[in-house]
Every structure is written in structure tokens, then in C-alpha cells.
Enzyme design. Structure first.
Site, PDB file in Angstrom:
ATOM      1  N   HIS A   1       0.845  -1.197   0.000  1.00 21.73           N
ATOM      2  CA  HIS A   1       0.000   0.000   0.000  1.00 21.73           C
ATOM      3  C   HIS A   1       0.883   1.250   0.000  1.00 21.73           C
ATOM      4  CE1 HIS A   1      -2.868   3.064   1.312  1.00 21.73           C
ATOM      5  NE2 HIS A   1      -2.127   3.271   2.374  1.00 21.73           N
TER       6      HIS A   1
ATOM      7  N   ASP B   1       6.924  22.780 -25.403  1.00 20.62           N
ATOM      8  CA  ASP B   1       6.920  21.416 -24.872  1.00 20.62           C
ATOM      9  C   ASP B   1       7.996  21.341 -23.795  1.00 20.62           C
ATOM     10  OD1 ASP B   1       6.943  18.528 -24.563  1.00 20.62           O
ATOM     11  OD2 ASP B   1       5.983  18.430 -26.539  1.00 20.62           O
TER      12      ASP B   1
ATOM     13  N   TRP C   1       7.423  -0.468   3.997  1.00 25.57           N
ATOM     14  CA  TRP C   1       8.020   0.190   2.829  1.00 25.57           C
ATOM     15  C   TRP C   1       9.414   0.699   3.150  1.00 25.57           C
ATOM     16  CZ3 TRP C   1       9.360   5.355   1.514  1.00 25.57           C
ATOM     17  CH2 TRP C   1       9.176   6.296   2.532  1.00 25.57           C
TER      18      TRP C   1
ATOM     19  N   SER D   1      13.399   6.550 -13.289  1.00 26.44           N
ATOM     20  CA  SER D   1      12.321   7.314 -13.914  1.00 26.44           C
ATOM     21  C   SER D   1      12.197   8.699 -13.281  1.00 26.44           C
ATOM     22  CB  SER D   1      11.014   6.541 -13.782  1.00 26.44           C
ATOM     23  OG  SER D   1       9.917   7.401 -13.913  1.00 26.44           O
ATOM     24  N   SER D   2      12.253   8.741 -11.943  1.00 28.17           N
ATOM     25  CA  SER D   2      12.116  10.028 -11.251  1.00 28.17           C
ATOM     26  C   SER D   2      13.277  10.950 -11.581  1.00 28.17           C
ATOM     27  CB  SER D   2      12.089   9.821  -9.742  1.00 28.17           C
ATOM     28  OG  SER D   2      10.960   9.103  -9.387  1.00 28.17           O
TER      29      SER D   2
ATOM     30  N   HIS E   1      13.464  11.554   4.099  1.00 28.05           N
ATOM     31  CA  HIS E   1      12.878  12.825   4.483  1.00 28.05           C
ATOM     32  C   HIS E   1      12.727  13.792   3.323  1.00 28.05           C
ATOM     33  CE1 HIS E   1      10.730  15.026   7.377  1.00 28.05           C
ATOM     34  NE2 HIS E   1      11.204  16.092   6.767  1.00 28.05           N
TER      35      HIS E   1
ATOM     36  N   GLU F   1      12.248  12.909   0.433  1.00 25.29           N
ATOM     37  CA  GLU F   1      11.146  12.298  -0.310  1.00 25.29           C
ATOM     38  C   GLU F   1       9.792  12.830   0.176  1.00 25.29           C
ATOM     39  OE1 GLU F   1      10.855  10.277  -2.852  1.00 25.29           O
ATOM     40  OE2 GLU F   1       8.709   9.855  -2.665  1.00 25.29           O
TER      41      GLU F   1
ATOM     42  N   TYR G   1       9.185  15.725   1.263  1.00 23.42           N
ATOM     43  CA  TYR G   1       8.974  17.061   0.709  1.00 23.42           C
ATOM     44  C   TYR G   1       8.798  17.025  -0.798  1.00 23.42           C
ATOM     45  CZ  TYR G   1       9.776  18.535   5.389  1.00 23.42           C
ATOM     46  OH  TYR G   1       9.641  18.685   6.734  1.00 23.42           O
TER      47      TYR G   1
ATOM     48  N   SER H   1      -0.815  27.433  -3.650  1.00 26.63           N
ATOM     49  CA  SER H   1      -0.435  28.843  -3.837  1.00 26.63           C
ATOM     50  C   SER H   1      -0.920  29.400  -5.173  1.00 26.63           C
ATOM     51  CB  SER H   1       1.088  28.997  -3.768  1.00 26.63           C
ATOM     52  OG  SER H   1       1.576  28.494  -2.563  1.00 26.63           O
TER      53      SER H   1
ATOM     54  N   HIS I   1      14.981  12.197  12.780  1.00 27.58           N
ATOM     55  CA  HIS I   1      13.776  12.282  13.620  1.00 27.58           C
ATOM     56  C   HIS I   1      12.830  11.109  13.342  1.00 27.58           C
ATOM     57  CE1 HIS I   1      11.800  15.051  10.392  1.00 27.58           C
ATOM     58  NE2 HIS I   1      11.436  13.808  10.185  1.00 27.58           N
ATOM     59  N   HIS I   2      13.092  10.363  12.271  1.00 27.58           N
ATOM     60  CA  HIS I   2      12.303   9.157  12.026  1.00 27.58           C
ATOM     61  C   HIS I   2      12.801   7.996  12.877  1.00 27.58           C
ATOM     62  CE1 HIS I   2      10.166  10.703   8.450  1.00 27.58           C
ATOM     63  NE2 HIS I   2      11.256  11.416   8.294  1.00 27.58           N
TER      64      HIS I   2
ATOM     65  N   THR J   1       7.286  26.509   7.186  1.00 30.86           N
ATOM     66  CA  THR J   1       5.964  25.948   6.905  1.00 30.86           C
ATOM     67  C   THR J   1       4.892  26.890   7.434  1.00 30.86           C
ATOM     68  OG1 THR J   1       6.998  23.813   7.271  1.00 30.86           O
ATOM     69  CG2 THR J   1       4.627  23.818   6.977  1.00 30.86           C
TER      70      THR J   1
ATOM     71  N   LYS K   1       4.315  29.772   5.150  1.00 28.88           N
ATOM     72  CA  LYS K   1       3.449  29.437   4.009  1.00 28.88           C
ATOM     73  C   LYS K   1       1.977  29.532   4.405  1.00 28.88           C
ATOM     74  CE  LYS K   1       6.153  26.928   0.813  1.00 28.88           C
ATOM     75  NZ  LYS K   1       5.579  27.594  -0.326  1.00 28.88           N
TER      76      LYS K   1
ATOM     77  N   ARG L   1       1.546   0.660  15.342  1.00 33.76           N
ATOM     78  CA  ARG L   1       1.188   0.548  13.935  1.00 33.76           C
ATOM     79  C   ARG L   1       1.649  -0.816  13.409  1.00 33.76           C
ATOM     80  NH1 ARG L   1       5.778   4.138  10.806  1.00 33.76           N
ATOM     81  NH2 ARG L   1       4.643   3.431   8.965  1.00 33.76           N
TER      82      ARG L   1
END
Ligand code: CU
Lengths: 266, 525
Positions: free
Chosen positions: B77, B106, B142, B169-170, B253, B255, B257, B268, B302-303, B328, B331, B450
């Protein structure tokens, strides 16, 4: 949706009126868990206040500055002063949070002057406990009743099982009012040892020895679970700590010295 | 020059039709559509897995699946939603919008563009096929933490190879975005005049280029540990399991963002359009985005506060993580200031954007709580974390994508969606997303870990509510698909400028936008 935050406050402040509808972190029975609870509530209230202010302004704007009410758009679109203000104020608030958080963290990581040492080793899927000074050692795994009930298609009503998934065959016994150092490691994969009311969690990692300390102030039975995904039965390796007064603990140790080890090695 | 252009125009008539058109296309709009349809498909596959999870968690005890399969579902998932639904959605939006927004015909590298997309179906076919292996799909989460991920079945090399493909690809997509933005802007469009969505994507593209190779390195080390006798991460061979977590989150991390910065760009864009007022603090929005991107490289641990870092490390990562709240916050304040004294209307894109601001901010608040290390020792790996990141990713990132689709759909197709149905879709989605994820805060704080297939009975009530919400949320998205097809079946009627307050070069083009957006570059002053 600002109602959400209000709803949250109402629910949080009336925790006691819900029995099974527990919505908040339990208050702890040891200094580290208590400190975590206090910090949690502090930060929570700060965010609620910020949320009410920011969402309040936003909803005021949504209701009053709408085209259907004939609002004409203003033309302002920048202000260095305002930007500086709302950069500095949050920064100051953050410093205000960081000070107590750092103090608490330093207190939590200080494992000096402990009186007894409990070594915890994670296995797939059980825990092994070694009382380093007292020479007691045993494995602890999910109790049989829960284990039968949890099987797919067991037809057993889990609501009728005592402490379903939170009960073990051999409980950890710890003395109250004693600083206990807990050493954590694992034999196969990473696990994490967590009993919310007495301490935050820490990982049990193969090849590492991590440290925690607890000083349980209230006798009682405290339950927790493995909290790092450790394979298929990750959800089925609970932790039960029975906290007893010092004399009772000494008695328990003398009864269990070696003989439990003998039990296991047979 | 003009003969050259004529020659290019000529070529349209020779393009293959049917399936070959889509396989060989180098057009940014075609490729954008491919990305978006692909993302929608993955969203439903990943969502289906989420519903299996929520069905099992509806009540305690195991009713539907065995724990091993449950773990495969949580793992897949996440992988499918992150790499299959969200990232391709944003790349699809970039493909459609960037050339139109900067006045280009293009993307800069059209063939590369084709390839970036067509890698995806193969990568996901391989990833999903592992579920049908005898040993099952990946089940270590994951995050693929060793040593557990090293115990996995035959799926592991396939998962790693498909992640390599997705990373490639990315990276190709990111190179294309950077090349396009830096080289193909209309004359007069300086960097600080670019639409904010273009800015956020430029920064995101740099994050992708910096982060994806790190993931590739980490999973390659996993591969050699498993098959070539190395011991990067196995303690028994002198390796370090925690090293993997450091490398993974150094990717992970940024990722996060990568998934949220383009969403900021969308919000915005939409908030000013429906407030009929210019975005407040454009410059500070750009600086805030850049600061968030830079900070994202020094907050990774922090993870993993609970792995037992030195005290100094814990304090460092706590402080840097808390700092992210500053840009943040800027924003969010700027969005509110944009609305202030505007002249607002509430069409579907605006509704999704407003919900984004509120619900993303709630996710930001729980993020701030999680940053506080001593409290994180309690929150870590509980449903509180699950609630947090779903709040920033579902009513955060996904709401932004949905808002963008409603907002630009008339430009893409020349057809207007049904506003009433759009609003129904919005309200259903918003109500159900909260019913699903809000109770997760409660069970998390009350102590539910979890990634467990079964739970102690005191968590039952809120889990039931969450499961009901999840099914409601899933059904609401079928309405979204219905709205899309209903719109596509209509005749072309949309105005060139579909929204009164919309600004930007894309609205100067006809609707639907011509195949090669701008044949001659517009002038920006
Ligand atoms: Cu475990």
C-alpha cells in the site's frame, strides 16, 4: 473544520467520561513517562491555541471576504514587516518548547545510579529477560488463551479473553521506588520495547545495547507491546510488567533464582 | 525558422494512431495524461489494499487475512501510493503545466520524457507481481529495514529492481523539469517572475536528483547483503543495521517534501485565483520553499529517535526538525493573508485547497509534536504517527492533486466538470477522510502500535469508525472517476480563461490548449 480542534479539546478534557473511548496518552507512573505526558500536553495546548488563532482568522475571512457578500479584493500582496513578524514569533514559541524538551531529554537519557539492571532481548516473537545482578532469567511470550483466540478462524470471541493480546506467560517483576536500568538488544531482527505507562519505547537491535531507565512509583500491572515491525507475529509479542514493593521483589527473586533457568533448559 | 516550424507542424499528421500514439508520444500533454491516468489507476490499487487493511482492522481478532499477508498489504500500500500514485501525479501535472506556465512549446527533453513514463508500467508490473509469488510480496514495511527485510522471500530482488527503475524514472523526469524551467522560459520571465508552481517543482526536481540515488545505494547494499555475502547491515558480520536507517531516511525525508512541495505550489496557485487577489508574499513563499528543501537534508534522524542515538544527536535532530515549522508556518500565514480582504468564491478547486490548508496544518501540528524527542518516545511507531502522515499525505498531497485536476481540467479538455457533483465529491471526501484518520490519533495515543493485524479490545471502537470512514472515502473516489468521464463526454464549451481570478500564461491559450502549447514564445513583462 475548526470545530475539529474544539472537538479534540472537549474529548481530551473529558477523557474520564469515556471508558473504552480512550483518546489520550495515559499519565505515567514513572518520572520519564510523566515527563513525556507533561510535554505532550504542553505542546498539544500550544498547537491548539495557534490553531484557533490561525483558523479563526481564516474563517473570519472566509465568511466576510466572499464575493457573494459584495467583497471587493484589496490589492496588497506583500509586507516585509509582516513576514518578519510571523517568522520571529513562531521561532520564539519553538525556543519556548525546546527548553523543557531538552531538559526532559537529558533527564531521560541519564541512566546513572541505577540499582538493578534488567537485560531485555527481543526474539521472533518473544522476549527474554535477564536480571543481571539477581541471576534470574526467563522467556516471556503471548499467553496461550490469546494465542488460541488470535488464530485466523478460531471462532473464539476475543472480547471474552482476559487482556486479549496483552497477556504473557511469564511477567516481568520489578521493584517500585527503585531506579532500574533496562538494557535492550535483539537476537534476530529489530524489535522495540514499550510499556507506555512506565517508559517511552526504545529499539532492541541486534549487535547494539540500548539503555532505558524506569523508576516505578506505583505498584501495579503495566502492559505494552513490541513496537518495531519484526515479522509476521510482530503484533503478538506483548510485555507485562508487574511492579511490586521492594520486599516482595526480593522474595520473588529468591524464589526464581536459577529454577526458572532450569525450567527453560530442560 | 518559420519553415522549420512548419515542418514540425507537418509532422502531427504523420503520428501513429491508437495504442502506438501513446507508446511513441513525445508530447508533454500526452505524457502528462499518461502519468495522471496511471496515477489514478495506482491510487485505486493502493486504495484497495488499504481497504483490505481496514477490513481486517474493523474488529479485533483475525477474520480475513493471516498476519504475513497483512504485512504485505501495508508494505505494498505504501510503496504503491508513494511511488505509483503521488509521485506520478505530480510529474503528470508538471508535464501538463510547466510548458504552458512558462510559455514553452513542450518539455526540453521530449524523448527522455517518453522514457521516464514508460519505465513505470514495467516497474509496477514487476512490483505487484511479487504478490503472486509463492513466498509472497515484500512484508518488511516500505522502509525495508534490515535485518527483517533480509529475511524476506523471493520478492526482495524484484522489489529492489523495481525501486531502481522507479528511481531512474524520477531522476530522468527531474532532469527534464530542470532543463525545461532553466532554458525554456518566455523572454522576460525571470526566475522571480515564475509562477509559484514552477518554483516549487524546480526545487522538488533538485530534491529528487539528490535523494533518489541515496535510496538506490541503500537498497543495492541490501541486495549485496542478501546475495553476495556482504555485511553492510548484518551485525553478525560486523555490519550495522542502524546504518541502513540513516541512509534510508537521508533519502526518505527529502522524499516527504518531494510529495508536498508541488502540492504547496498548487495551493499557492488556486487560493489567489479564487480570492481574486495576488498571492501574498511571493518572495517569502519562494524562500520558504527553498528553506524547507534545505532543512530536509538535516532532519532525517527524527524518524529514528528510538534507535538509541547519542544525546547530542537527539538534541540536534529535534532542533532542526522543529525549525521546519518556521518556513511551513510562513506558508500557511501567507495563504491566510492572501484570502484576507479578497473576494472569495468557493468552487471545487478552492474547497479542496481550503481543506488542504486546515487539514495539512493539523498534520503539521502533530508533526511538531512528533519532533519533540521525549514525547516521540511515546508516539513513535503508534497510530499517532499513522494519523500524522496520512493527514499530510491524503488531505495534504492528494487533496492538492484533486484540486489541481478540477482547476486545470477545463484548460486541458476544453470542458467544464459538473460543479454540483464536484462539491458533493468534496464534502464526501473531506468528511470521510476525517472519519478515517482522526480517530487514529486517539488509538495511537492510547497505545496502539502501527503495522499490527490485530489489536487489544480497548481499541475496537475507534478502529471501527476508521474502517467505516475508509470505505466511505474509497467509494467517494468512484464519484471522482464518474465526474472525470462525464466531463470528457461533453462538447467543448469552456472559456479560454475558465476562472475569473485565474492568472498565468496557460489561461492566454485556447481551451483545450493546443498540442504544442506556445509556437511563438509570449512576452512577459
Ligand atoms: Cu518484535
Amino acid at each position: 473544520m475548526n470545530r475539529l480542534s474544539i472537538l479534540l479539546i472537549i474529548m481530551m478534557s473529558s477523557v474520564s467520561s469515556f471508558a473504552d473511548w480512550e483518546v489520550n496518552m495515559p499519565r505515567g507512573v514513572s518520572p520519564t513517562a510523566n515527563a513525556a505526558y507533561d510535554l505532550h500536553m504542553l505542546i498539544f495546548y500550544i498547537t491548539v491555541v495557534i490553531g484557533i488563532i490561525v483558523f479563526g482568522v481564516m474563517f473570519y475571512s472566509i465568511f466576510h471576504h466572499r464575493k457573494s457578500k459584495g467583497a471587493k479584493p484589496a490589492s496588497f500582496h506583500e509586507s516585509t514587516t509582516v513576514e518578519i513578524i510571523w517568522t520571529v514569533i513562531p521561532f520564539v514559541i519553538l525556543v519556548g518548547m525546546a527548553v523543557p524538551a531538552t531538559k526532559t531529554l537529558i533527564m531521560m537519557e541519564d541512566t546513572r545510579d541505577s540499582e538493578i539492571t534488567l537485560k531485555v532481548t527481543g526474539y521472533q516473537w518473544m522476549w527474554k529477560y535477564d536480571y543481571v545482578e539477581d541471576n534470574v532469567s526467563f522467556f516471556s511470550k503471548l499467553d496461550n488463551k490469546s494465542n488460541e483466540a488470535r488464530q485466523l478462524g478460531s471462532k473464539i470471541d476475543v472480547n471474552k479473553v482476559d487482556n486479549y493480546l496483552l497477556n504473557v506467560d511469564n511477567e516481568v517483576v520489578l521493584p517500585t521506588d527503585t531506579k532500574v536500568r533496562i538494557l535492550l538488544t535483539a537476537s534476530d531482527v529489530i524489535h522495540a520495547w514499550w510499556v507506555p505507562e512506565i517508559t517511552g519505547k526504545k529499539d532492541a537491535i541486534p549487535g547494539y545495547i540500548n539503555e532505558l531507565w524506569v523508576d516505578i512509583k506505583k505498584p501495579g500491572v503495566y502492559r505494552g507491546q513490541c513496537t518495531e515491525l519484526c515479522g509476521k507475529d510482530h503484533g503478538f509479542m506483548p510485555i507485562v510488567v508487574r511492579a511490586v514493593p521492594r520486599q516482595e521483589y526480593v522474595k520473588w527473586v529468591s524464589l526464581n533464582q536459577k529454577n526458572r533457568v532450569a525450567d527453560k533448559s530442560e | 525558422m518559420s519553415t522549420n516550424i512548419d515542418h514540425i507542424k507537418e509532422e502531427h499528421h504523420h503520428q501513429p494512431s491508437g495504442l502506438m500514439r501513446w507508446i511513441t508520444t513525445t508530447n508533454h500533454k500526452d505524457i502528462g495524461s499518461l502519468y495522471l491516468w496511471f496515477s489514478l489507476l495506482m491510487f485505486f490499487i493502493g486504495g484497495f489494499m488499504a481497504l483490505i487493511i481496514r477490513a481486517e482492522l474493523f474488529q479485533p481478532g483475525l477474520q480475513l487475512v493471516v498476519p504475513g499477508f497483512f504485512n504485505q498489504m501495508t508494505t505494498m500500500h505504501a510503496l504503491i501510493m508513494i511511488f505509483g500514485a503521488l509521485m506520478p501525479a505530480f510529474v503528470g501535472l508538471a508535464n501538463w503545466q510547466l510548458p504552458m506556465m512558462i510559455g514553452a512549446p513542450d518539455m526540453a527533453l521530449p524523448r527522455l520524457n517518453n522514457w521516464s513514463f514508460w519505465i513505470l508500467p514495467f516497474a509496477f508490473a514487476m512490483l505487484i507481481s511479487t504478490l503472486f509469488f509463492e513466498s509472497g510480496g515484500p512484508a518488511a514495511g516500505w522502509t525495508l529495514y534490515p535485518p527483517l527485510s533480509l529475511q524476506g522471500g523471493n520478492s526482495m530482488p524484484f522489489v529492489i529492481f523495481s525501486l531502481h527503475l522507479l528511481g531512474a524514472s524520477s531522476i530522468l523526469g527531474a532532469i527534464n523539469v530542470i532543463a525545461t524551467i532553466l532554458n525554456m522560459r518566455a523572454p522576460g520571465m525571470t526566475l522571480m517572475k515564475m509562477p509559484i508552481f514552477v518554483w516549487t517543482w524546480l526545487i522538488t526536481a533538485f530534491l529528487l536528483i539528490a535523494a533518489m540515488p541515496v535510496l538506490a545505494g541503500a537498497i543495492t547494499m541490501l541486495l549485496t547483503d542478501r546475495f553476495y555475502g556482504t555485511s553492510f547491515f548484518t551485525a553478525a558480520g560486523g555490519g550495522d543495521p542502524v546504518l541502513f536507517q540513516h541512509i534510508f531516511w537521508f533519502f526518505g525525508h527529502p522524499e516527504v517534501y518531494i510529495l508536498i512541495l508541488p502540492a504547496f505550489g498548487i495551493i499557492s496557485t488556486i487560493i489567489p485565483a479564487f480570492s481574486r487577489k495576488k498571492l501574498f508574499g511571493y518572495d517569502s513563499m519562494v524562500y520558504a520553499t527553498a528553506s524547507i528543501a534545505l532543512l530536509s537534508f538535516i532532519v532525517w534522524a527524527h524518524h529514528m529517535f528510538t534507535v538509541g542515538m547519542p544525546l547530542a544527536g537527539e538534541i540536534f535532530f529535534m532542533f532542526t526538525t522543529m525549525l521546519i515549522a518556521v518556513p511551513t508556518g510562513v506558508k500557511v500565514f501567507n495563504w491566510v493573508a492572501t484570502m484576507w480582504k479578497g473576494s472569495m468564491t468557493f468552487e471545487t478547486p478552492m474547497l479542496f485547497s481550503l481543506a488542504f490548508i486546515i487539514l495539512f496544518t493539523i498534520g503539521g501540528f502533530s508533526g511538531l509534536m512528533l519532533a519533540i524527542t521525549p514525547a516521540d518516545f511515546q508516539y513513535h511507531d503508534t497510530y499517532f504517527v499513522v494519523a500524522h502522515f496520512h493527514y499530510v499525505l491524503v488531505p495534504g498531497a492528494i487533496f492538492a492533486v484533486i484540486a489541481a485536476v478540477y482547476y486545470w481540467l477545463p484548460k486541458w479538455t476544453g470542458k467544464m466538470y459538473n460543479e454540483t457533483l464536484g462539491k458533493v465529491h468534496f464534502w464526501m471526501t473531506t468528511v470521510f477522510v476525517n472519519i478515517t484518520f482522526f480517530p487514529m490519533h486517539f488509538v495511537g495515543l492510547a497505545g496502539m502500535p502501527r503495522r499490527i493485524p490485530d489489536y487489544a479490545v480497548q481499541f475496537t471502537d475507534f478502529n471501527m469508525i476508521a474502517s467505516v470512514g475508509a470505505f466511505g472515502f474509497g467509494l467517494s473516489q468512484l464519484l471522482f472517476v464518474y465526474i472525470l468521464f462525464q466531463t470528457l463526454r461533453q462538447p467543448v464549451t469552456a472559456a479560454d480563461k475558465s476562472w475569473e481570478g485565474a492568472e498565468g500564461l496557460e489561461w492566454t491559450l485556447p481551451s483545450p490548449a493546443p498540442y504544442h502549447s506556445f509556437d511563438t514564445p509570449p512576452k512577459v513583462d
